[in-house]
Design a protein around this motif. Structure first.
Motif, short mmCIF file in Angstrom:
data_model
loop_
_atom_site.label_atom_id
_atom_site.label_comp_id
_atom_site.label_asym_id
_atom_site.label_seq_id
_atom_site.Cartn_x
_atom_site.Cartn_y
_atom_site.Cartn_z
N UNK A 36 0.84 -1.21 0.00
CA UNK A 36 0.00 0.00 0.00
C UNK A 36 0.87 1.25 0.00
N UNK A 37 1.86 1.27 0.87
CA UNK A 37 2.72 2.46 0.97
C UNK A 37 3.53 2.66 -0.30
N UNK A 38 4.11 1.58 -0.85
CA UNK A 38 4.91 1.72 -2.06
C UNK A 38 4.07 2.11 -3.26
N UNK A 39 2.80 1.72 -3.27
CA UNK A 39 1.91 2.12 -4.36
C UNK A 39 1.42 3.56 -4.20
N UNK A 40 1.71 4.18 -3.03
CA UNK A 40 1.30 5.56 -2.79
C UNK A 40 -0.12 5.71 -2.32
N UNK A 41 -0.79 4.59 -2.02
CA UNK A 41 -2.22 4.63 -1.70
C UNK A 41 -2.50 4.77 -0.21
N UNK A 42 -1.47 4.97 0.58
CA UNK A 42 -1.70 5.11 2.00
C UNK A 42 -0.42 5.25 2.79
N UNK A 43 -0.56 5.20 4.12
CA UNK A 43 0.54 5.42 5.05
C UNK A 43 0.59 4.24 6.01
N UNK A 44 1.78 3.74 6.25
CA UNK A 44 1.95 2.67 7.23
C UNK A 44 2.31 3.27 8.59
N UNK A 45 1.70 2.73 9.65
CA UNK A 45 2.02 3.15 11.01
C UNK A 45 2.29 1.90 11.85
N UNK A 46 2.81 2.11 13.04
CA UNK A 46 3.09 1.00 13.93
C UNK A 46 1.82 0.55 14.65
N UNK A 47 1.73 -0.75 14.89
CA UNK A 47 0.61 -1.27 15.66
C UNK A 47 0.99 -1.48 17.13
N UNK A 48 2.08 -2.16 17.36
CA UNK A 48 2.45 -2.53 18.72
C UNK A 48 2.76 -1.34 19.61
N UNK A 49 3.34 -0.29 19.05
CA UNK A 49 3.66 0.91 19.83
C UNK A 49 2.99 2.13 19.20
N UNK A 50 1.71 1.97 18.94
CA UNK A 50 0.96 3.04 18.28
C UNK A 50 0.95 4.31 19.14
N UNK A 51 1.22 5.45 18.50
CA UNK A 51 1.21 6.74 19.18
C UNK A 51 0.09 7.59 18.61
N UNK A 52 -0.50 8.36 19.47
CA UNK A 52 -1.60 9.22 19.04
C UNK A 52 -1.16 10.19 17.96
N UNK A 53 0.02 10.81 18.13
CA UNK A 53 0.46 11.80 17.14
C UNK A 53 0.74 11.15 15.79
N UNK A 54 1.26 9.91 15.80
CA UNK A 54 1.54 9.22 14.55
C UNK A 54 0.24 8.91 13.82
#
Length: 422
Positions: free
Chosen positions: A341-359
């Motif tokens: 998804x990220x390499x195709x430009x269709x979205x953004x990857x975020x962390x799951x295990x250490x998810x931060x509100x600002x991220x």
């Protein structure tokens, strides 16, 4: 045609539409797999042959509690050693019985239902691979060769145990591989460096063999998800679905609170719709919607973006509606799908295990505000539409030459259980 599937909704759902298309063309269709799990997922009246229903003896733990607590390589090892290989052993007798009773011309075997190809070879039947996730298609172990070698050894040991010849991989049919995606999303790398070919569905050149059919998502009937408060959807704000899918929803105890805090920061401009267990969702503010389950396919046309775990079905369904994604992969194939998804430009990857509100806030703002993500999502949407979905899958299946019609076992003989026979 006989569909051989594991007890996983994400692997069953794409095949429902293909089966319906085949039935509409006059073909007889049946299913085999763990009946207790499959029956609620299949249309009423479906012909289902039990195979591998879990009991105290078989020991496969596909989607079980132990698996949910694992991540990374540990989760992958568990998936193969404690789930897929035991599931194959457990399903073998039932799949043999299904073939001998239903007598299919062709079998359609999920990549994680390894008993299907073993039985197809035993009976000399042509079989198609149902690749309901694209992770296996793009050489997932290139960066972890020792893990790939370990998986191959487990598969080789299963073949030997069942008396099957070596030198072939039950995850990939030599006849037909149905990929429920397109190279516009997964890239053009291919399973191995083969000749450069052209994907007729969307004009994307790639390194895939000609028997790989990129059909895009196939949408079929789904079990009812209960009532949904449609009138509470706010037309004045962007609407974002938050879902960790069916199997991973229980793993979101730390993730959901970060989502709620991000939703508070976006409350004036975005309405988040959270699909999560009530016991883990916490106190839902009035600017959000919360449901245990949502009618996802019916809801997607009303959305502006999706925040999910990177499950292949959820990602492809969102992209089929041109929706950009925020992806927080949990385990298994999900990091690979998130990277696609990220390499195709269709979205953004975020962390799951250490998810931060600002991220999460930044990622949601990016997919809602940056038109590049939506343009990429719509480009993939166009490739999905051109690929043809269930109709194209049915076309390719109809072109497979039928195999011999297996007859029933002779009276007094045991069902065939392996390549050697009883």
């Amino acid at each position: 045609m006989l569909f051989v599937v594991p007890p996983l909704a994400g692997h069953v759902n794409p095949t429902l539409a293909v089966a319906a298309e085949l039935a509409a063309r006059g073909h007889q269709v049946a299913w085999t797999g763990p009946a207790a799990a499959l029956a609620p997922l299949l249309p009423t009246g479906s012909l289902l042959y039990p195979a591998g229903d879990r009991d105290a003896a078989d020991g496969h733990d596909l989607g079980g509690a132990r698996w949910r607590d694992l991540r990374g390589i540990a989760a992958l090892r568990f998936l193969w050693a404690e789930a897929l290989i035991p599931l194959a052993r457990a399903m073998l007798p039932g799949v043999h019985t299904a073939v001998e009773t239903f007598r299919p011309d062709v079998m359609v075997c999920d990549q994680q239902a390894l008993a299907g190809p073993l039985v197809a070879r035993r009976h000399g039947l042509p079989w198609a691979t149902s690749a309901t996730t694209s992770a296996e298609i793009i050489r997932p172990f290139d960066d972890f060769p020792k893990v790939g070698e370990w998986v191959n050894l487990r598969i080789a040991a299963l073949l030997a145990e069942c008396g099957a010849p070596g030198g072939w991989d039950p995850r990939f049919s030599p006849h037909l591989v149905l990929v429920f995606s397109t190279p516009a999303l997964i890239g053009d790398g291919g399973p191995e460096r083969t000749e450069h070919v052209q994907d007729a569905a969307n004009g994307f050149a790639g390194h895939y063999p000609p028997h790989y059919a990129f059909v895009g998502p196939a949408f079929g009937a789904r079990p009812p998800a209960g009532d949904f408060p449609w009138r509470r959807l706010d037309p004045g704000r962007a609407r974002v679905l938050v879902s960790l899918g069916t199997l991973n929803r229980a793993a979101g105890a730390r993730f959901y609170p970060a989502v709620l805090r991000a939703a508070d920061a976006l409350a004036d401009r975005a309405q988040l719709i959270l699909a999560a267990p009530a016991g883990l969702a916490g106190d839902i503010p009035p600017h959000m919607l919360h449901q245990e389950y949502v009618p996802q396919l019916r809801l997607l046309p009303h959305l502006d973006a999706v925040l999910c775990h990177g499950g292949h079905n959820t990602v492809c369904e969102a992209l089929a509606y041109g929706l950009p994604l925020v992806v927080a992969p949990v385990r298994d194939d999900q990091p690979i799908v998130a990277r696609q998804v990220a390499e195709a430009g269709a979205g953004v990857r975020v962390r799951f295990g250490r998810a931060r509100t600002d991220e999460l806030h930044q990622a949601l703002t990016a997919v809602l505000d940056d038109p590049a993500h939506r343009r990429a999502a719509r480009r993939i949407q166009a490739s999905f539409a051109a690929a043809g979905g269930a109709a194209t899958a049915a076309d390719r299946l109809e072109k497979l030459p039928p195999g011999p019609r297996p007859g029933p076992s002779a009276p007094g003989t045991a069902p065939t259980q392996n390549e050697k026979g009883p």
